[in-house]
Write an enzyme that holds these catalytic residues in place. Sequence first.
Site, PDB file in Angstrom:
ATOM      1  N   VAL A  55      31.129   3.429 -32.486  1.00 48.24           N
ATOM      2  CA  VAL A  55      32.142   3.847 -31.509  1.00 48.24           C
ATOM      3  C   VAL A  55      31.673   5.149 -30.868  1.00 48.24           C
ATOM      4  CG1 VAL A  55      34.537   4.540 -31.164  1.00 48.24           C
ATOM      5  CG2 VAL A  55      33.980   2.788 -32.887  1.00 48.24           C
ATOM      6  N   LYS A  56      31.684   5.148 -29.525  1.00 47.87           N
ATOM      7  CA  LYS A  56      31.191   6.330 -28.806  1.00 47.87           C
ATOM      8  C   LYS A  56      32.395   7.146 -28.333  1.00 47.87           C
ATOM      9  CE  LYS A  56      27.313   6.873 -25.558  1.00 47.87           C
ATOM     10  NZ  LYS A  56      26.629   6.180 -24.455  1.00 47.87           N
ATOM     11  N   VAL A  57      32.394   8.430 -28.674  1.00 45.41           N
ATOM     12  CA  VAL A  57      33.494   9.314 -28.264  1.00 45.41           C
ATOM     13  C   VAL A  57      32.895  10.547 -27.580  1.00 45.41           C
ATOM     14  CG1 VAL A  57      34.970   8.554 -30.189  1.00 45.41           C
ATOM     15  CG2 VAL A  57      33.580  10.615 -30.452  1.00 45.41           C
TER      16      VAL A  57
END
Length: 217
Positions: free
Chosen positions: A82-84
């Site tokens: 997951v890219k944040v």
Amino acid sequence: MKFFVDTADIDAIAELNDLGMVDGVTTNPSLILKSGRNILEVTKEICALVSGPVSAEVVATEADDMIAEGRKLAKIADNIAVKVPLTWAGLKACKTLTDEGSMVNVTLCFSANQALLAAKAGASFISPFVGRLDDVNIDGMELISDIRTIYDNYAFDTEILVASIRTVNHITDAALIGADVITAPPGVLKKLADHPLTDKGLEGFMADWAKTGQNIL
Ligand code: G3P
């Protein structure tokens, strides 16, 4: 060094994957737009094609919403990262999602202090954007070197994922510094094999071979 491909173009990923050059994939909202595909559908296809980490980016700006989006993206496949974004909300989402067992890639990193925060929040990957720093006359590779030193000083296991790569020299420099991963557009990765002396040498060998009148098969 691991090679990630920075694209949501399935055909381009498949071509490089067949060559054994794909250790993972990174996407972002701009790349999803460019692909013209639905994020959930195209990400699922990429995850089926590539066994390594596939980064899919949240688009919420508040931590709780980022966490909800991250949980949904993480359900697509076991190899989702997951890219944040590197904001306090993103770091909070990073900590929560990491604690739940998800891989998290913290993106839009432009300083060593930001990278330090991402490591402390448990990120699997930190994505410093070298090309965008170069664009504003700041040496992107100096940042990679600083992050390498800091992570080594404290034995952080967050992987340095050099992003916003524009040239093959960015890849050489990242490898010399000891970055863990680079993510590059397919066109830049394909240029890694190019050398004019290789072309010239091959041309000479082929010309001489033709004169032998021989065949191998
Ligand atoms: O992975 C982030 C990267 O896609 C950003 O690249 O060229 O838009 O700065 P660029």
